[in-house]
Design a protein around this motif. Structure first.
Motif, mmCIF file in Angstrom:
data_model
loop_
_atom_site.group_PDB
_atom_site.id
_atom_site.type_symbol
_atom_site.label_atom_id
_atom_site.label_comp_id
_atom_site.label_asym_id
_atom_site.label_seq_id
_atom_site.Cartn_x
_atom_site.Cartn_y
_atom_site.Cartn_z
ATOM 1 N N GLY A 242 27.571 48.777 39.843
ATOM 2 C CA GLY A 242 27.239 49.897 38.981
ATOM 3 C C GLY A 242 25.841 50.421 39.260
ATOM 4 O O GLY A 242 25.065 49.817 39.993
ATOM 5 N N ASP A 243 25.562 51.569 38.668
ATOM 6 C CA ASP A 243 24.251 52.200 38.805
ATOM 7 C C ASP A 243 23.560 52.076 37.453
ATOM 8 O O ASP A 243 23.863 52.828 36.525
ATOM 9 C CB ASP A 243 24.464 53.675 39.191
ATOM 10 C CG ASP A 243 23.157 54.444 39.299
ATOM 11 O OD1 ASP A 243 22.101 53.802 39.397
ATOM 12 O OD2 ASP A 243 23.212 55.689 39.298
ATOM 13 N N PRO A 244 22.657 51.099 37.294
ATOM 14 C CA PRO A 244 22.081 50.879 35.968
ATOM 15 C C PRO A 244 21.073 51.967 35.600
ATOM 16 O O PRO A 244 20.274 52.388 36.429
ATOM 17 C CB PRO A 244 21.384 49.524 36.102
ATOM 18 C CG PRO A 244 21.092 49.384 37.565
ATOM 19 C CD PRO A 244 22.148 50.166 38.307
ATOM 20 N N VAL A 245 21.141 52.427 34.372
ATOM 21 C CA VAL A 245 20.188 53.411 33.857
ATOM 22 C C VAL A 245 19.568 52.789 32.612
ATOM 23 O O VAL A 245 20.256 52.570 31.611
ATOM 24 C CB VAL A 245 20.898 54.729 33.481
ATOM 25 C CG1 VAL A 245 19.871 55.759 33.012
ATOM 26 C CG2 VAL A 245 21.721 55.258 34.640
ATOM 27 N N ARG A 246 18.274 52.470 32.696
ATOM 28 C CA ARG A 246 17.640 51.819 31.551
ATOM 29 C C ARG A 246 17.023 52.849 30.629
ATOM 30 O O ARG A 246 16.381 53.794 31.070
ATOM 31 C CB ARG A 246 16.607 50.813 32.025
ATOM 32 C CG ARG A 246 17.274 49.628 32.720
ATOM 33 C CD ARG A 246 16.267 48.587 33.083
ATOM 34 N NE ARG A 246 15.592 48.095 31.890
ATOM 35 C CZ ARG A 246 14.459 47.433 31.902
ATOM 36 N NH1 ARG A 246 13.861 47.191 33.048
ATOM 37 N NH2 ARG A 246 13.917 47.020 30.785
ATOM 38 N N TYR A 247 17.215 52.627 29.349
ATOM 39 C CA TYR A 247 16.623 53.501 28.341
ATOM 40 C C TYR A 247 15.524 52.743 27.628
ATOM 41 O O TYR A 247 15.541 51.512 27.595
ATOM 42 C CB TYR A 247 17.709 53.980 27.358
ATOM 43 C CG TYR A 247 18.639 54.935 28.028
ATOM 44 C CD1 TYR A 247 18.360 56.299 28.061
ATOM 45 C CD2 TYR A 247 19.778 54.480 28.693
ATOM 46 C CE1 TYR A 247 19.186 57.183 28.727
ATOM 47 C CE2 TYR A 247 20.608 55.358 29.360
ATOM 48 C CZ TYR A 247 20.312 56.704 29.366
ATOM 49 O OH TYR A 247 21.120 57.581 30.045
ATOM 50 N N PRO A 248 14.563 53.486 27.042
ATOM 51 C CA PRO A 248 13.495 52.799 26.302
ATOM 52 C C PRO A 248 14.119 51.948 25.205
ATOM 53 O O PRO A 248 15.096 52.359 24.569
ATOM 54 C CB PRO A 248 12.682 53.945 25.696
ATOM 55 C CG PRO A 248 13.163 55.202 26.322
ATOM 56 C CD PRO A 248 14.465 54.941 26.985
#
Lengths: 651, 651
Positions: A242-248
């Motif tokens: 997967g392509d991880p997208v981190r949020y605050p």
């Protein structure tokens, strides 16, 4: 508010299925071939051209007409050496050249491997089966001839155009994962860019007022801790394709959490949150799921993972993971990673599981389906990279004995359990026991997890700690000497490190021993002029101790007992007179650090911790013994450890 | 010029050792934690802080003084419900809050999981073991009380500061490969960036005048082929943990080759060249090695790999690989990848090898150490991702039977062999036979190689080719119907695809059959008004045929035989009258493509190839049969294939 109760918990299979249905792949993207390794083909590939694109010489030799090698004429015995074909050498073709010569009857052309078969030729002969001679009758075409030994058929030693793969043939199917082999095939077809599946975007939201991003300052008095799940789950998402997208990370603030979850649902194909099991946080998620989507599951009949939440936010899949890192990773590994892999088109890695044998007996009281974090131990026989001529391939003799498996029984709240555990063993609700020696399947936390080369448990000792730097991939559980002896008796570790007063009766074989100097750590220059135990008892000094599990503490207790046995002293009075004697800290440097921070006057410790802000008051030496598990004395890493210890403690 | 002769070839182990000594790691770099997954720690990591940083509540409940739970007083029976401790509730502490309250004797504070234990408290009780009641005598601190069931000891349900990991303790050793677990641990320690080993830079130079970079136009008449090794070896270098640096490919031009090799040696830690076995190219390398460095090995007693060259260029390691892609990858995999991994500090992947059973008997004439490219076949039992509650972990039932192994016997010059082979079996020189059923260790080309779900061999057929798109990871070797029957008799494939006139006697179980329309492909509009075989025989038309291995060709031959049996015709005369009847092309579309390019008037083929520039003259229908290997009829993928065929051929 507890939104789950035992009766409406979902079975684990339902959770896995629901999550698998949630993750969706997003589309196709085109990448250059040299960045395509590991990606998954979005469409089938048909060969657009013949490979090779021409009739190709398979060897160095001579191109010729096969008919010219069939003896000197009809009815003749072509095995007769005198009747070997003699062909006039009329030219040369090298690889990458367009032939400027053609092969007529009775003629040959020198040709190199990979070169184009010249017009007129229909076969070639390898140079080893020929002899080059002067022509009996030099002609206009040259004065050399080639004697050809074999009788050839049309096509011999020639790879015809398209024989490797022909234009229009199926080269690779959709969904093929591209390894260097497939990359090579695509290169042979002239492929510059390739259509691959886009990895699913997976949004990651850590929740909890107590979380601080790694790198920021932290305030322990406020109960702050670093956010572990954000980066660990991101790494695991990536490993799953997967392509991880981190949020605050967000606290328990409703508006903030709602805003982040809405954004993540909008931008991603799947949203994962972890942490904050607080009622407030759960309520936000419930409300959002209610407003924006649907709640598919709340609560799964499994441990850990009971409070797992599965639903949709605005059409985007959402999974709420537990907050404790080990629980979060275990649930991710079991339920979410397969869904991400499926959406990415990535096959389950072969090393997702290994089969091992239980090192110990393990009993389970609770009749809930459990995912038990476990550690792995290599059995005694090990391989190294040394090789013989008959075994030059890597790992030839590996995969011999299955690894041993032991439950990691620390609380799931312990972050280090992540690094102590290698994977998970699944226990159906009906199973209440795993017997020592039983075969179990371990689902590894990630495919690249390797069992440690050596499992060392025991006293937290700086010499052992540094000696382990010389070994490849050891594991050191420095929980103290007392637990080490228990663990050794249970047969778990390879080596137990035991410090302190010598006791008889243990289950190990002593490998080596050395001594370390112990005593009291005080502020630099020893402002209170501390000289020994008497000062702690008789003066108003605050003291910091080690845990009761440590050999250092046992040594100190023995020292106290000796002091209390002097005339006029009483054991209980001596102990109770020491301010802080009950504060038992876990690491060998922990008391020293408190003293250095000015939070105490005196700390129990080792000479090793002195220097800088701290001076050392020696109270003596104590032995540190390394005891081997008798079943594992053959391990290569044990010898390496002894050698590393000896290098540090030798004369 | 042959620089190697049999007598001074080095043993394979010497080559491996020499190459391992050549590759050097270059240094250390600092990367953000969220990019550190898969990297290798350059140094040991000690905890810089206690985790947790405070005494931490392990559960939701109440913080209290353990002594207050020890019954209502001395001598009393604390099991008596009436004597349960009742504590005044004096406040609340949540996770992430600094406690603003302390716990005095007889008091309790509500506390949530992960919160700081307030001053005065030394234990906590989980909420499930309490009851909240109105105070009998409301006090200034509030009007609620907590009834506590258990008797607690100091420390119960509290994780003391540093209990997870204490400041100063060894967290991770140097050389640790960072998986999501270790990333999590580093996050818990507040790590923002981490010192990791730089991967070794590996320069890759493809040589040969005939090579063209993928994407560029290619001229088959000049014998040009696409450069396969450049990108395939780069992908393999990356998979081994190296940093591939590709250089422009060079022909056999001395100056150009010298310039590129010098540049690569200057910029990289290891230089690999492949290809050009021409004397000129070898001479350049010899001269350079002689001028700039030292020649360590030339020639290794192994097949393939005999001409391998190992040395140093200006201090930088250099390995010359064979030019054929399968040979290059095999030699890379065996000799170079372990060296790159060692330099990168990456452990050998567990899936570097799998153990399988030989599907067929294989004999070897030559007494040289051999690396035999092999394909893998899954045995009959397969698993799918469906799961039950007792088997929710992936791959739980996998790893059941070992895969079957068969040699890939195409010439190593064939590029597609790369995609046909899964790995390499090593054969010591002394071994001259591998018996069917014998266990062998297969060294995979890369760790992520998976055996195909189905091995289909036989006729090149567009319906089968497209049906396979519905399957996950099948392998289709469309070499023709005749080889398929031989291969099926030898027990290799799962399914044989056989087209053409029906013959009795085969070794398979018929799964399904369908028909396809065959005939002649001619330029659009059929300008020559070709109607059938008679036109090919009696008119001056150039024809392109299929290979004798194809069922299509057999059908055409039968048609020719029928035509020749008409009065006034003679078989030999009929055949010899067709211009091009001997040109047998490999793919089902190959003849059609020649016609479309204007290189022939008529091509043998299928209706499927018509359209665009081509019209179709039907000569009839022929059956295509799918025959299963009787040992493999249970494979799930066989059912999937039949269903996919039926979807395409059904009514």
């Amino acid at each position: 508010m507890d939104h789950t109760d035992r009766t409406d918990l979902s079975p684990p299979s339902a959770a896995r299925e629901a999550i698998r249905d949630l993750a969706r792949s997003t589309g196709t993207e085109h990448v250059p071939l040299d960045e395509a390794s590991g990606r998954v083909l979005a469409e089938r590939i048909e060969a657009g051209l013949d490979v090779p694109g021409f009739d190709r010489a398979a060897l160095d030799g001579y191109a010729l007409r096969a008919a010219d090698t069939d003896g000197a004429g009809e009815g003749m015995d072509s095995a007769d050496e005198n009747e070997l074909a003699r062909l006039a050498l009329v030219g040369t073709v090298r690889a990458g050249e367009r032939p400027d010569v053609s092969v007529g009857e009775g003629e040959a052309v020198e040709i190199s491997t990979g070169a184009v078969l010249p017009p007129g030729a229909d076969a070639m002969v390898p140079v080893e089966q020929t002899e080059r001679v002067s022509a009996d009758e030099p002609s206009s075409s040259g004065d050399e001839e080639v004697r050809v030994e074999p009788i050839l058929a049309a096509g011999d030693n020639v790879s015809p155009a398209g024989s490797d793969i022909a234009a229009g043939q199926r080269a690779l199917g959709p969904g093929t994962r591209l390894t260097p082999r497939e990359i090579g095939l695509l290169a042979a077809l002239g492929t510059e860019t390739v259509a691959v599946r886009s990895p699913p975007r997976v949004g990651i939201v850590s929740t909890g007022d107590e979380l601080v991003p790694p790198g920021d300052p932290i305030d322990g008095r406020r109960g702050e801790i670093y956010d572990v799940n954000g980066v660990a789950i991101a790494a695991a998402v990536e490993a799953a394709g997967g392509d991880p997208v981190r949020y605050p990370h967000v606290g328990d603030d409703w508006e903030a959490m709602e805003a982040v979850l809405r954004t993540a649902a909008d931008e991603c194909d799947l949203v994962l949150s972890s942490g904050s099991t607080s009622a407030g946080a759960l309520d936000v998620v419930y409300r959002l799921v209610d407003e924006l989507g649907e709640l598919l599951l709340h609560g799964v009949r499994i441990k850990p993972g009971k409070p797992m939440l599965v639903g949709r936010l605005d059409g985007t899949g959402y999974v709420g993971l537990p907050g404790y890192p080990v629980s979060a990773m275990t649930v991710f590994r079991t339920f979410v990673a397969p869904a991400i892999r499926a959406a990415a088109g990535q096959p389950a890695p072969r090393t997702a599981t290994v089969t091992g044998r239980m090192a110990v007996d393990e009993r389970f009281a609770e009749d809930r389906h459990r995912l038990v974090p476990v550690g792995l131990i290599e059995p005694a026989t090990t391989t190294d990279e040394d090789s013989t001529d008959s075994e030059i391939l890597e790992g030839h003799a590996a995969a011999s004995s299955p690894p041993l498996v032991y439950p990691v029984d620390r609380g799931s709240g312990a972050t280090t359990s992540l690094a102590r555990a290698d994977g998970v063993v699944e226990m159906p609700a009906a199973t209440d026991r795993l017997a020592a020696g039983e075969r179990v399947t371990v689902s590894l936390f990630s495919p690249s997890v390797r069992p440690p080369s050596l499992l060392v448990v025991g006293e937290d000792d700086p010499t052992v700690s540094r000696a382990l730097d010389d070994l490849e991939n050891p594991r050191y559980l420095s929980d103290g000497s007392r637990p080490a002896l228990r663990s050794l008796a249970a047969g778990v570790p390879d080596v137990a490190v035991v410090a302190g007063p010598i006791e008889d009766g243990h289950d190990g074989r002593e490998l080596t021993r050395f001594t370390r100097e112990w005593g009291l750590l005080v502020p630099a220059g020893n402002p209170d002029e501390v000289a020994g135990v008497a000062d702690l008892v008789d003066r108003d000094l605050s003291f910091v101790n080690r845990t009761a599990d440590s050999g250092l503490r046992r040594q100190f207790d023995a020292e106290l007992a000796a002091f209390a046995s002097t005339p006029g002293r009483d054991r209980a009075a001596v102990v109770s007179a020491i301010d802080g004697v009950d504060i038992g800290l876990p690491g060998h440097e922990s008391p020293a650090r408190r003293v250095a921070r000015g939070e105490a006057d005196v700390g129990l410790g080792l000479r090793d911790s002195a220097g800088g802000d701290l001076s050392f008051v020696s109270l003596g030496e104590q032995p540190v013994r390394l005891l081997a598990n008798p079943d594992r004395v053959g391990k290569l890493a044990i010898d390496q450890l002894i050698a590393a210890i000896d290098r540090r403690t030798g004369p």
